[in-house]
Design an enzyme around this catalytic site. Sequence first.
Site, short mmCIF file in Angstrom:
data_model
loop_
_atom_site.label_atom_id
_atom_site.label_comp_id
_atom_site.label_asym_id
_atom_site.label_seq_id
_atom_site.Cartn_x
_atom_site.Cartn_y
_atom_site.Cartn_z
N LYS A 91 -12.39 -40.46 -1.74
CA LYS A 91 -13.22 -39.27 -1.25
C LYS A 91 -15.16 -39.76 -1.04
O LYS A 91 -15.13 -39.88 -1.84
CB LYS A 91 -12.70 -38.78 -2.46
CG LYS A 91 -11.35 -37.70 -1.79
CD LYS A 91 -11.19 -36.63 -2.91
CE LYS A 91 -9.50 -36.32 -2.97
NZ LYS A 91 -9.58 -34.71 -1.38
N ARG A 111 1.85 -33.93 -3.03
CA ARG A 111 2.97 -33.90 -2.04
C ARG A 111 3.65 -34.90 -3.03
O ARG A 111 4.74 -34.71 -2.40
CB ARG A 111 2.96 -33.78 -0.45
CG ARG A 111 2.46 -34.95 0.12
CD ARG A 111 1.63 -34.97 1.60
NE ARG A 111 0.72 -33.83 1.51
CZ ARG A 111 -0.09 -34.15 2.86
NH1 ARG A 111 0.34 -33.75 3.88
NH2 ARG A 111 -1.07 -32.84 2.98
N1 BES Z 1 -6.44 -32.48 -3.88
C1 BES Z 1 -6.87 -32.24 -2.62
C2 BES Z 1 -7.28 -30.80 -2.00
C3 BES Z 1 -7.92 -30.30 -1.92
C4 BES Z 1 -9.35 -30.76 -0.92
C5 BES Z 1 -8.16 -29.00 -2.70
C6 BES Z 1 -10.13 -30.21 -1.04
C7 BES Z 1 -9.35 -28.73 -2.49
C8 BES Z 1 -10.37 -28.91 -2.07
C9 BES Z 1 -5.21 -33.09 -1.74
O1 BES Z 1 -5.03 -34.28 -3.07
C10 BES Z 1 -5.64 -33.43 -0.80
O2 BES Z 1 -7.50 -34.61 -0.80
N2 BES Z 1 -5.34 -33.69 0.64
C11 BES Z 1 -6.36 -33.90 1.78
C12 BES Z 1 -4.48 -33.93 2.34
C13 BES Z 1 -5.21 -34.92 4.06
C14 BES Z 1 -5.40 -35.81 3.32
C15 BES Z 1 -4.15 -34.84 4.69
C16 BES Z 1 -6.86 -32.69 2.39
O3 BES Z 1 -7.14 -31.71 2.38
O4 BES Z 1 -8.30 -33.60 3.16
MN MN Z 2 -6.10 -36.16 -2.45
#
Ligand code: BES
Ligand code: MN
Length: 495
Positions: free
Chosen positions: A278, A352
Amino acid sequence: MDYSIETAPLKELQCDCIIVGVYQDAPFYSSASDLNDSNQGLISNILSRGDLRGKNGETVVCHVLPDTGVQRILLVGLGEKAKLTSKNYRKALLAAVNALKKTPIKSVVCTLAECEVESYDWQWKTRACIEVFNDALYQYIETKSNKEAECKLEKLSIIAPDVELHLAQAGLAQGRAIAEGVAFTKLLADLPANICTPTYLAEQAIELGHKHGKLEVTVLEESELQALGMGCFMAVSRGSRQPAKLITLNYQGGEKNAKPIVLIGKGLTFDAGGISLKTAAGMDEMKYDMCGGAAVLGTLSAAAEMDLPLNIIGLIPASENMPDGDANKPGDVLTSMSGKTVEILNTDAEGRLILCDTLTYAERFNPDVVIDLATLTGACLVALGRVPSGLLGNDDILCNDLLAASETANDSVWRLPLWEEYQEQLKSNFADLANVGGKDAGTITAACFLSQFAENFRWAHLDIAGTAWRTGQAKGATGRPVPLLSQYLINRANG
Ligand code: BES
Ligand code: MN
Ligand code: ZN
């Protein structure tokens, strides 16, 4: 905080402050009029002088003449009588507790439940008092040197008439249980990831199990997860120095053979994204990626406190998602516990992966329904903001039950479609399915992924990415969806 019900007449009470609601456009309710009479028209004077108009959320603290048992009255505007919805009632309660925060007041008596709230009874009104007060008084001090409470409040007594005592007592018990579950969830969520590790979550679960006779807690270690064939869950944890845990909470409040309600909570104690790292901005908030797991603990705590006659299983896959030389990589193909293979296209779509194996694991409990809750997608924030949680599922009755519970609990959800057309986006050239579905409809495709592991039971998914915590100045966990799930369980116990 000490919460209680009081049925004695106001003039016999001793306290630092009485909370009294006044409408903008209607006469005093009975306690307000009694107090007004016994204090030489104090309240009507304040209104006629214009110090308070009765608009919802307005507050005035007034000091009362000596030699009454009460020292102060906190007047709270309720707004228009006909418009006192459940939301406005809660707003008035919140205004009241906020007005008390920076005062030296220790004990209060609240009369606000006397007002009529559209379609809700004394049980609900009493419970709401406790929920709103406790939520507003929560203060995170765990990792601060100054552990002094910001607010001096110690005791809240809720005024109820004799004939409603029974309902008020029931509301008191529910309110305490839910408020405690919410506070527990908030604390776990607010703790930093260097303290709240998968091991810590497991220890907290075990401790909760010790508190309640009907709650049994077991923790599976990595070797056992490996042996179960949880290839997806294990792959996420591989880049982390913290061992993954699968926490099982087994609450047996119902008949021996009654099928359990299974709650699954994502317990990702820190989500760095893995190799698909991230960006730096806001990454601290990924300590909240275990809010689903924390809410399962809070809900089980509430259910056990209320002694609900249900069987409930809580499952929390707990892990970190870190970049590392041994971490899983984009392009890797994993074999899930179900046997389905998954191509990882983005290691940041890890939620997931830990959930899919846990869904498969849930089958062995022969569930009545399975509800998972997860801070799953940033896309949910784009779609719905921070107001409702996203709701998706394969069963209309279950989804409607959750929608109904969310209204009562003031913990909203909004359903999104889970149509088969969206499954197209998860096609992979190298595995049975891919772990991401492209940039469109991210919340839906994440749920589509999960649905492929939930084919053998009635299932709903709550995406709590927007609702589990607040960002910015008020950064902190909300404890959602503990109120919603507690209400769903209460409704199930009643019907
Ligand atoms: N934990 C995150 C989702 C999230 C992001 C929750 C920001 C709250 C605030 C999850 O694991 C994630 O990183 N999801 C990705 C999925 C994508 C790579 C398809 C996302 O939402 O960017
Ligand atoms: Mn994630
Ligand atoms: Zn995550």
